[in-house]
Design an enzyme around this catalytic site. Sequence first.
Site, PDB file in Angstrom:
ATOM      1  N   LYS A 124     -27.852 -11.351  37.618  1.00  0.00           N
ATOM      2  CA  LYS A 124     -28.574 -12.354  38.402  1.00  0.00           C
ATOM      3  C   LYS A 124     -30.049 -12.215  38.036  1.00  0.00           C
ATOM      4  CE  LYS A 124     -28.762 -14.482  42.937  1.00  0.00           C
ATOM      5  NZ  LYS A 124     -30.164 -14.844  42.924  1.00  0.00           N
ATOM      6  N   CYS A 423     -62.175  17.751  56.082  1.00  0.00           N
ATOM      7  CA  CYS A 423     -63.155  18.811  56.346  1.00  0.00           C
ATOM      8  C   CYS A 423     -64.548  18.283  56.677  1.00  0.00           C
ATOM      9  CB  CYS A 423     -63.228  19.772  55.162  1.00  0.00           C
ATOM     10  SG  CYS A 423     -64.164  19.132  53.769  1.00  0.00           S
TER      11      CYS A 423
HETATM   12  S1  IVH Z   1     -24.909 -19.570  38.716  1.00  0.00           S
HETATM   13  C1  IVH Z   1     -23.136 -23.007  41.200  1.00  0.00           C
HETATM   14  N1  IVH Z   1     -25.674 -17.462  37.399  1.00  0.00           N
HETATM   15  O1  IVH Z   1     -29.448 -17.496  41.460  1.00  0.00           O
HETATM   16  C2  IVH Z   1     -23.655 -21.727  40.626  1.00  0.00           C
HETATM   17  N2  IVH Z   1     -27.161 -18.341  39.023  1.00  0.00           N
HETATM   18  O2  IVH Z   1     -28.147 -19.290  44.062  1.00  0.00           O
HETATM   19  C3  IVH Z   1     -25.020 -21.870  40.094  1.00  0.00           C
HETATM   20  N3  IVH Z   1     -29.300 -17.117  39.177  1.00  0.00           N
HETATM   21  O3  IVH Z   1     -31.541 -19.760  41.985  1.00  0.00           O
HETATM   22  C4  IVH Z   1     -25.741 -20.625  39.826  1.00  0.00           C
HETATM   23  N4  IVH Z   1     -28.865 -15.644  37.621  1.00  0.00           N
HETATM   24  O4  IVH Z   1     -31.224 -19.661  39.468  1.00  0.00           O
HETATM   25  C5  IVH Z   1     -26.012 -18.352  38.348  1.00  0.00           C
HETATM   26  N5  IVH Z   1     -26.221 -15.587  36.108  1.00  0.00           N
HETATM   27  C6  IVH Z   1     -26.552 -16.487  37.062  1.00  0.00           C
HETATM   28  C7  IVH Z   1     -27.775 -16.457  37.721  1.00  0.00           C
HETATM   29  C8  IVH Z   1     -28.060 -17.383  38.721  1.00  0.00           C
HETATM   30  C9  IVH Z   1     -29.763 -16.067  38.497  1.00  0.00           C
HETATM   31  C10 IVH Z   1     -30.056 -17.787  40.256  1.00  0.00           C
HETATM   32  C11 IVH Z   1     -30.104 -19.259  40.171  1.00  0.00           C
HETATM   33  C12 IVH Z   1     -30.199 -19.705  41.607  1.00  0.00           C
HETATM   34  C13 IVH Z   1     -29.567 -18.580  42.334  1.00  0.00           C
HETATM   35  C14 IVH Z   1     -28.173 -19.020  42.755  1.00  0.00           C
END
Ligand code: IVH
Length: 685
Positions: A124, A423
């Site tokens: 993430k 001190c």
């Molecule tokens: S998938 C419907 N994959 O996390 C699914 N999101 O709430 C769409 N994010 O702000 C998101 N890394 O920008 C996905 N590997 C990843 C991600 C990711 C970061 C962020 C995204 C969004 C939040 C998801």
Amino acid sequence: MLFASPEDFARAAALRSELERLDYHYYVLDAPLLPDAEYDRLFRELQALEAAHPELLAPDSPTQRVGGKALDAFASVRHAVPMLSIRTETDTEASGAFAFDGRVRRELKLTENDPPVEYAAELKFDGLAINLRYENGLLVQAATRGDGEVGEDVTENVRTVGQIPLRLHADQPPPVLEVRGEIYIRRADFERFNARALAAGEKTLVNPRNGAAGSIRQLDSKIAASRPLSFFAYGLGEVRGWPLPATHSGVLDALQAFGLPVCAERAVLSGPQALADFHAGIAARRRELPFDIDGVVYKVNSLALQQQLGFVTREPRWAVAHKYPAEEALTTLLDIEVQVGRTGAITPVARLAPVFVGGVTVTNATLHNQDEIDRKDVRIGDTVIVRRAGDVIPEVVGPVLDRRPGDLPRFNLLERFPHCPVCGSHVTRGEDEAVARCSGGLFCPAQRKQALLHFASRRAMDIEGLGDKLVDQLVDAGIVRTPADLYKMGLMALANLDRMGEKSAQNLLAAVETSRQTTLARFIFALGIRNVGEATAKDLARHFGSLDRLLAADESALTQVPDVGPIVARCLVEFLGEAHNRQVIEELRAAGVQWEEGEPQASVAGALAGKVFVLTGTLPTLAREEAKALIEAEGGKVSGSVSKKTDYVVAGAEAGSKLDKAQALGVPVLDEAQLREMLNKGAAA
Ligand code: IVH
């Protein structure tokens, strides 16, 4: 202006595709194919062609990445497919993966007899979500997520991101392909950017995530162009005329083949235990990744199953994010206090409204020193970002300026703490020093143990047997507070200490007794004045001859001493000007510490007068101390480390790094015979 010839068209196209290829290797693969200068040459050639013949200009030309005219406002973009978020759980255990798998299996009506579900596990990323719209392979629009339905058109800014292809690598690109992913800043790029900004006196970025989000929201794309932005693709938006792969991992592979950066740190895994292991494995390596993440994401890998699972409100049932405990949080800076270290260094410490960050509740964080406070411009009353990464001491990253309530005064450490909170001695800060210090070195309880150890050390008062364990005990038991107390200790009090028999107590008292008779140079060195080492102490003793003359000297009198410059003089004046230190010095004299005093000596005339020697290795016949005494008798000085100020290094057998350093600095190296020769010349003269 002449219309472009067919050759010009061909040359421009060739340059564009070559620069595109070079960009891809440079930004995405991180493996440049050409030196920068060579790249620049091709780039300028294309720029010149386009300037001469504007009809050659194409929206996907690499020259269009540098940022153009500033906008008044961003246009709104309605997303063709809403940009949803994912269910996010803060998870420190494995249970989250099992709960997710349980929900998925229940929803898909799978039983125990069915095989495990296949998942795509990825990181993430901690940046800003972006939708890239490619039509017939050309990047035509980039938009932020906004509220998920309507975002902002940030195409001009996104064009400046070198990692994002302006044209997809494909002979038959899809009519419409929307790629979703995250714009972020790598940690090393962030550090480099800030170091440069700092050196140029420009504003620094607070953290990589704010830096990424802030850069994309700039109306002037030249600003975005100046920021080291990166991108990872992680999904799709609208797609037309492109047969979808069967799995999410297949989608990512295809995006990678289109020239988009996809993070290599991803896996296709079966069942919840493998997800939990992925979570734990990434958590352990989180700090080693070149960019910040705030967790991992699990997605059902089959797109058919994803479709079957569908959405609850605004979140897909087929994905979940498991966050790690946040490393940063917002809180209020309630006050700034100071801590006094063992060497008297005064460190400002932020008192914070309690905040949960990095898995613990934090109420204090270091602010390092005044320069850091100035650089970050943190003020008492600010809302601040607090960071606690791993087991690192929490620190204040910076203020959130939008939330500053009106005009808060700047914090000035010396104004707020003119006296040491421990001190009461003066707090001072040298002109070129980052750190403020308590000047009550002999008196300050915070510096007590350090001061006593130094005082008793072999080259100072040489009190045998008074090591750190004993100093700890003596101070902790309240027997000794200042060096003067050493001369007032009684046998009874000592014999009662842990692991101290009567015999050892007697030995210690005898060693203390012996040390009463000393030399002025040793005494001065023993005081532990900053920047006054053994050699300087000897110079001072020789120059002034008596302690009272030294005590009476002002800064200009002190700089008359050979090798005492303004910094050392300042340290002496601060130390000796502190009443608490004077008091301890008087107590030491009153306790019978004594030395022979002499007449002031302007400087020693000797064969080696003013020369600085460093001894290293074992000399054939002279012991280290003997060599030192001989050099000093001729007016030379012996220093412990090699620098540009060193005149000679005397090297014996098994000389180590000092010899290497001498050679590196071009300092002449002597052996014992050559040293003796120099000394003899002196004796003969
Ligand atoms: S998938 C419907 N994959 O996390 C699914 N999101 O709430 C769409 N994010 O702000 C998101 N890394 O920008 C996905 N590997 C990843 C991600 C990711 C970061 C962020 C995204 C969004 C939040 C998801």
